[in-house]
Design an enzyme around this catalytic site. Sequence first.
Site, PDB file in Angstrom:
ATOM      1  N   GLU A 133      51.121  46.426  50.343  1.00 32.56           N
ATOM      2  CA  GLU A 133      50.968  47.802  49.846  1.00 32.56           C
ATOM      3  C   GLU A 133      52.313  48.531  49.860  1.00 32.56           C
ATOM      4  OE1 GLU A 133      48.457  48.424  48.204  1.00 32.56           O
ATOM      5  OE2 GLU A 133      47.096  46.904  48.983  1.00 32.56           O
ATOM      6  N   HIS A 136      54.093  47.916  46.689  1.00 33.66           N
ATOM      7  CA  HIS A 136      53.669  48.836  45.625  1.00 33.66           C
ATOM      8  C   HIS A 136      54.289  50.217  45.819  1.00 33.66           C
ATOM      9  CE1 HIS A 136      50.963  46.009  43.878  1.00 33.66           C
ATOM     10  NE2 HIS A 136      50.013  46.065  44.804  1.00 33.66           N
ATOM     11  N   CYS A 166      59.250  37.482  47.733  1.00 30.98           N
ATOM     12  CA  CYS A 166      60.048  36.393  47.165  1.00 30.98           C
ATOM     13  C   CYS A 166      61.417  36.971  46.749  1.00 30.98           C
ATOM     14  CB  CYS A 166      59.330  35.763  45.976  1.00 30.98           C
ATOM     15  SG  CYS A 166      59.303  36.810  44.511  1.00 30.98           S
TER      16      CYS A 166
HETATM   17 ZN   LIG Z   1      48.394  44.805  45.095  1.00 28.79          ZN
HETATM   18 ZN   LIG Z   2      57.410  38.202  44.412  1.00 26.26          ZN
END
Ligand SMILES: [Zn+2]
Ligand SMILES: [Zn+2]
Length: 175
Positions: A133, A136, A166
Site C-alpha cells: 500500500e 501506491h 523490484c
Molecule cells: Zn495494490
Molecule cells: Zn515491481
Amino acid sequence: MVGLRLFAFTNTPRNLLVELKRALDGQFSGLFKPVSIHPDLLPIPEDAYDSQRRQYKAQPFLKILNAHVPPNEHGLSLVNVDLFVLKLNFIFGIAQLGGNGLVALPRLRPSFYKLPSNKTLYFRRIFIEVVHELGHVLGLGHCDNYCVMRFSNTLADTDQKPAKYCDTCLAKLLI
Ligand SMILES: [Zn+2]
Ligand SMILES: [Zn+2]
C-alpha cells in the site's frame, strides 16, 4: 524523501505499530524519513458498518485518516476490522495514489481460517501489505515482476510475494 506516519484505529494493538516502524526503518531507510507513529488511535467511523455483510466500508476509514495526516506527510493505518469496497468481497488494503492507505488485519491472521496462530507469518503478511500500500501511496501501480507490488487476489498471493520492490519499481520510487 517523504514523511511517513503510521496510524491505527481503535482496537488495534499498538505494539504492532512499533514493530512495523522498526521493520520499515530497517528496510527502507533511504526511501522515507524516519517513520513516525501518530500519538492517538483514530475512532472507528460509525457509518462504516454494513450489518448485512457484517463488514466495514473502507471509504469512511480513509476519510478519517486523511483528516489526521499532516501536510507533507503520507499516512498508513492498520484497521482491525474486515474491510470491503463496492464489487469486492473484501480487501486486504486500499490506498490513494499519492495519498494515504489502509491495511485490514483480520484476514491476515491464520486464526481467521481456523489455523493455529503464527505470529511470524501474521507479521510478515502485515509488513507485505503495508509495503504494497505504501507503494501506491508513493505513486506505484501494480507490477507483474517478482515484486511486492504484485496484485494479491488471495492470501496465497500475498504469501508468495517478496517483502520488497523490484528494481523497476524501486527506480520509479527514487526518481
Ligand atoms: Zn495494490
Ligand atoms: Zn515491481
